[in-house]
Design a protein around this motif. Structure first.
Motif, PDB file in Angstrom:
ATOM      1  N   LEU A   1      44.184  86.489  54.629  1.00  0.00           N
ATOM      2  CA  LEU A   1      43.463  85.314  55.096  1.00  0.00           C
ATOM      3  C   LEU A   1      42.112  85.221  54.412  1.00  0.00           C
ATOM      4  N   TRP A   2      41.417  86.356  54.311  1.00  0.00           N
ATOM      5  CA  TRP A   2      40.098  86.320  53.682  1.00  0.00           C
ATOM      6  C   TRP A   2      40.169  86.162  52.169  1.00  0.00           C
ATOM      7  N   THR A   3      41.251  86.570  51.564  1.00  0.00           N
ATOM      8  CA  THR A   3      41.458  86.239  50.152  1.00  0.00           C
ATOM      9  C   THR A   3      41.543  84.734  49.976  1.00  0.00           C
ATOM     10  N   LYS A   4      42.255  84.077  50.885  1.00  0.00           N
ATOM     11  CA  LYS A   4      42.397  82.620  50.820  1.00  0.00           C
ATOM     12  C   LYS A   4      41.074  81.903  51.144  1.00  0.00           C
ATOM     13  N   ILE A   5      40.359  82.397  52.162  1.00  0.00           N
ATOM     14  CA  ILE A   5      39.076  81.772  52.519  1.00  0.00           C
ATOM     15  C   ILE A   5      38.068  81.948  51.392  1.00  0.00           C
ATOM     16  N   SER A   6      37.995  83.146  50.835  1.00  0.00           N
ATOM     17  CA  SER A   6      37.039  83.425  49.776  1.00  0.00           C
ATOM     18  C   SER A   6      37.258  82.549  48.552  1.00  0.00           C
ATOM     19  N   ALA A   7      38.509  82.176  48.303  1.00  0.00           N
ATOM     20  CA  ALA A   7      38.815  81.310  47.160  1.00  0.00           C
ATOM     21  C   ALA A   7      38.147  79.933  47.300  1.00  0.00           C
ATOM     22  N   LEU A   8      37.763  79.566  48.511  1.00  0.00           N
ATOM     23  CA  LEU A   8      37.087  78.295  48.717  1.00  0.00           C
ATOM     24  C   LEU A   8      35.703  78.282  48.080  1.00  0.00           C
ATOM     25  N   TYR A   9      35.000  79.399  48.182  1.00  0.00           N
ATOM     26  CA  TYR A   9      33.583  79.397  47.796  1.00  0.00           C
ATOM     27  C   TYR A   9      33.248  80.320  46.635  1.00  0.00           C
ATOM     28  N   GLN A  10      34.195  81.015  46.072  1.00  0.00           N
ATOM     29  CA  GLN A  10      33.891  81.911  44.950  1.00  0.00           C
ATOM     30  C   GLN A  10      34.128  81.222  43.612  1.00  0.00           C
TER      31      GLN A  10
ATOM     32  N   VAL B   1      33.309  72.277  58.622  1.00  0.00           N
ATOM     33  CA  VAL B   1      33.755  72.047  57.250  1.00  0.00           C
ATOM     34  C   VAL B   1      35.273  71.892  57.210  1.00  0.00           C
ATOM     35  N   MET B   2      35.972  72.700  57.982  1.00  0.00           N
ATOM     36  CA  MET B   2      37.415  72.556  58.140  1.00  0.00           C
ATOM     37  C   MET B   2      37.770  72.657  59.612  1.00  0.00           C
ATOM     38  N   GLU B   3      38.649  71.799  60.067  1.00  0.00           N
ATOM     39  CA  GLU B   3      39.191  71.867  61.428  1.00  0.00           C
ATOM     40  C   GLU B   3      40.632  71.408  61.348  1.00  0.00           C
ATOM     41  N   ASN B   4      41.537  72.325  61.595  1.00  0.00           N
ATOM     42  CA  ASN B   4      42.954  72.035  61.408  1.00  0.00           C
ATOM     43  C   ASN B   4      43.769  72.602  62.559  1.00  0.00           C
ATOM     44  N   TYR B   5      44.818  71.866  62.939  1.00  0.00           N
ATOM     45  CA  TYR B   5      45.689  72.287  64.030  1.00  0.00           C
ATOM     46  C   TYR B   5      47.137  72.243  63.559  1.00  0.00           C
TER      47      TYR B   5
ATOM     48  N   GLN C   1      38.062  72.555  46.069  1.00  0.00           N
ATOM     49  CA  GLN C   1      39.012  71.733  46.817  1.00  0.00           C
ATOM     50  C   GLN C   1      40.450  72.210  46.602  1.00  0.00           C
ATOM     51  N   ASN C   2      40.725  72.769  45.434  1.00  0.00           N
ATOM     52  CA  ASN C   2      42.082  73.225  45.125  1.00  0.00           C
ATOM     53  C   ASN C   2      42.509  74.431  45.955  1.00  0.00           C
ATOM     54  N   ALA C   3      41.539  75.098  46.592  1.00  0.00           N
ATOM     55  CA  ALA C   3      41.850  76.268  47.413  1.00  0.00           C
ATOM     56  C   ALA C   3      42.167  75.898  48.859  1.00  0.00           C
ATOM     57  N   VAL C   4      41.981  74.633  49.215  1.00  0.00           N
ATOM     58  CA  VAL C   4      42.170  74.219  50.604  1.00  0.00           C
ATOM     59  C   VAL C   4      43.642  74.273  51.008  1.00  0.00           C
ATOM     60  N   GLN C   5      44.503  73.642  50.217  1.00  0.00           N
ATOM     61  CA  GLN C   5      45.905  73.552  50.613  1.00  0.00           C
ATOM     62  C   GLN C   5      46.594  74.917  50.682  1.00  0.00           C
ATOM     63  N   PRO C   6      46.343  75.835  49.721  1.00  0.00           N
ATOM     64  CA  PRO C   6      46.943  77.170  49.858  1.00  0.00           C
ATOM     65  C   PRO C   6      46.511  77.884  51.142  1.00  0.00           C
ATOM     66  N   LEU C   7      45.271  77.681  51.554  1.00  0.00           N
ATOM     67  CA  LEU C   7      44.802  78.268  52.814  1.00  0.00           C
ATOM     68  C   LEU C   7      45.544  77.647  53.995  1.00  0.00           C
ATOM     69  N   LEU C   8      45.666  76.333  54.022  1.00  0.00           N
ATOM     70  CA  LEU C   8      46.362  75.667  55.126  1.00  0.00           C
ATOM     71  C   LEU C   8      47.840  76.049  55.167  1.00  0.00           C
ATOM     72  N   ASP C   9      48.449  76.165  54.004  1.00  0.00           N
ATOM     73  CA  ASP C   9      49.855  76.571  53.956  1.00  0.00           C
ATOM     74  C   ASP C   9      50.035  77.970  54.528  1.00  0.00           C
ATOM     75  N   TYR C  10      49.109  78.853  54.191  1.00  0.00           N
ATOM     76  CA  TYR C  10      49.184  80.232  54.687  1.00  0.00           C
ATOM     77  C   TYR C  10      49.001  80.265  56.205  1.00  0.00           C
ATOM     78  N   LEU C  11      48.027  79.532  56.704  1.00  0.00           N
ATOM     79  CA  LEU C  11      47.800  79.467  58.153  1.00  0.00           C
ATOM     80  C   LEU C  11      49.038  78.944  58.873  1.00  0.00           C
ATOM     81  N   ASN C  12      49.676  77.964  58.296  1.00  0.00           N
ATOM     82  CA  ASN C  12      50.841  77.351  58.932  1.00  0.00           C
ATOM     83  C   ASN C  12      52.021  78.315  58.989  1.00  0.00           C
ATOM     84  N   ILE C  13      52.328  78.963  57.873  1.00  0.00           N
ATOM     85  CA  ILE C  13      53.486  79.866  57.867  1.00  0.00           C
ATOM     86  C   ILE C  13      53.228  81.128  58.686  1.00  0.00           C
ATOM     87  N   LYS C  14      51.936  81.400  58.978  1.00  0.00           N
ATOM     88  CA  LYS C  14      51.583  82.569  59.779  1.00  0.00           C
ATOM     89  C   LYS C  14      51.341  82.203  61.246  1.00  0.00           C
TER      90      LYS C  14
END
Length: 364
Positions: free
Chosen positions: A355-364, A86-90, A59-72
């Protein structure tokens, strides 16, 4: 009495070991084994979900991923596991009902419809393109033009020069389609693939969009439409519709029990299609190969396209970072829509790796 004390001690030891094992397992991500889910195609917008905690993801990897998506500069982002959201964000005034363009990620729609026309016996992949749209569709000598097959268009091996007067060109009028090499001998990312839409239109005696709607879009409950932008034919839809297409491909061309695209063509489309660019199928990009080419260059690069992503991933990639990532080993589909992540407008950039570094942090 001593005998009972020994048995009691042994029982407590076994229970303790069992609890310890159970505690450890809760921190291990779960590999999904449940049956793949397909949302209804009745327009109800119903879609089952699965939580981060259900998967034992971080769960701790979710917000860093969303922050990255937003700034990009992202607009829509979805992760499916076994078809469930599992995730749906706009972001940035985008929502679930907003259409957005696919850019070159839509090439995979043309690939899929080509496969459908082939399985219906309407076209042959190894027939020359001129059989369907007539001769003179290029500026090549007739002998060279007649070497170009539908499969060459699918694999970017037409041999047509991707540059006109030294400038990369997406113009597909005959005067801009000049001979560079014999078909099959050179890989070059080119807009000439779009001629497959003319092939399909002539072979089916209907417009390409109408055939596409009937054979693909409506069968899996997508929304969207094609529009002309400069020299390109571009698809637009909601993020969820893009996810529906990714889900179809995760299930090897079947929507629930309905075979939309046969598995034989699916396998050809999502594996190396020629021996020049190992990371390219039938208008699909392939991760995890030993080398790859990129658009607008003849350079060969060693290694996987996105080394931070799973090796079995195949991808639909479009300008300004429109993405469909399909990962069979993880039963995962990832969608990203939006504006260009960085100053570069290419379909592949450093954005994918991070992006995949951030996604992978969710499940690794």
């Amino acid at each position: 009495m001593k005998k009972y004390l020994i048995l009691a001690t042994l029982f407590l030891f076994i229970v303790s070991c069992s609890n310890s094992s159970s505690d450890n397992s809760t921190s291990t991500p779960i590999t999904p084994t449940d049956q793949i889910y397909f949302p209804p195609i009745d327009g109800s917008n119903t879609w089952e979900t699965k939580s981060i905690s259900d998967l034992n993801w971080n769960q701790n990897a979710v917000q860093p991923l969303l922050d990255y998506l937003n700034i990009k500069h992202s607009k829509g982002f979805i992760i499916l596991i076994n078809g469930k959201i599992v995730m749906e964000n706009y972001f940035n005034n985008h929502d679930a009902n907003t259409n957005w363009y696919w850019a070159s990620a839509g090439k995979t729609l043309t690939s899929t419809v080509t496969g459908i026309a082939s399985q219906e016996g309407l076209i042959s992949l190894d027939a020359k393109v001129s059989n369907y749209i007539g001769t003179g569709w290029t500026n090549e000598p007739l002998l060279k033009e007649n070497l170009i097959t539908n499969r060459n268009l699918l694999t970017m091996t037409s041999g047509i020069d991707d540059y006109v007067n030294g400038v990369y060109s997406d113009d597909v009028t005959p005067t801009s389609l000049n001979y560079k090499a014999d078909a099959g001998s050179r890989w070059a990312y080119s807009n000439v693939y779009v001629k497959l839409q003319d092939v399909i239109a002539n072979a089916t005696n209907q417009t390409f969009p109408n055939y596409f709607n009937a054979k693909l879009r409506d069968k899996i409950g997508m929304n969207g439409f094609w529009f002309t932008s400069g020299n390109n034919i571009v698809y637009t839809s909601t993020t969820r519709s893009m996810a529906r297409f990714g889900l179809l491909m995760l299930n090897k061309g079947k929507w629930n029990t309905d075979v939309v695209l046969n598995e034989n063509y699916f396998n050809l489309a999502t594996n190396t299609s020629q021996n020049i660019n190992l990371s390219y199928g039938y208008l699909w990009w392939l991760n995890g190969k030993s080398s790859y080419h990129l658009p607008q260059t003849q350079n060969i690069y060693n290694g996987s396209i996105i080394p931070t992503a799973p090796a079995d991933m195949f991808m639909a990639l479009g300008k300004n970072d429109q993405k469909i990532y399909v990962i069979p080993s993880k039963k995962m589909v990832v969608i990203r829509m939006g504006d260009a992540a960085d100053n570069t407008n290419l379909a592949l950039s450093d954005f994918d790796e991070m992006l995949w570094t951030k996604i992978s942090a969710l499940y690794q």
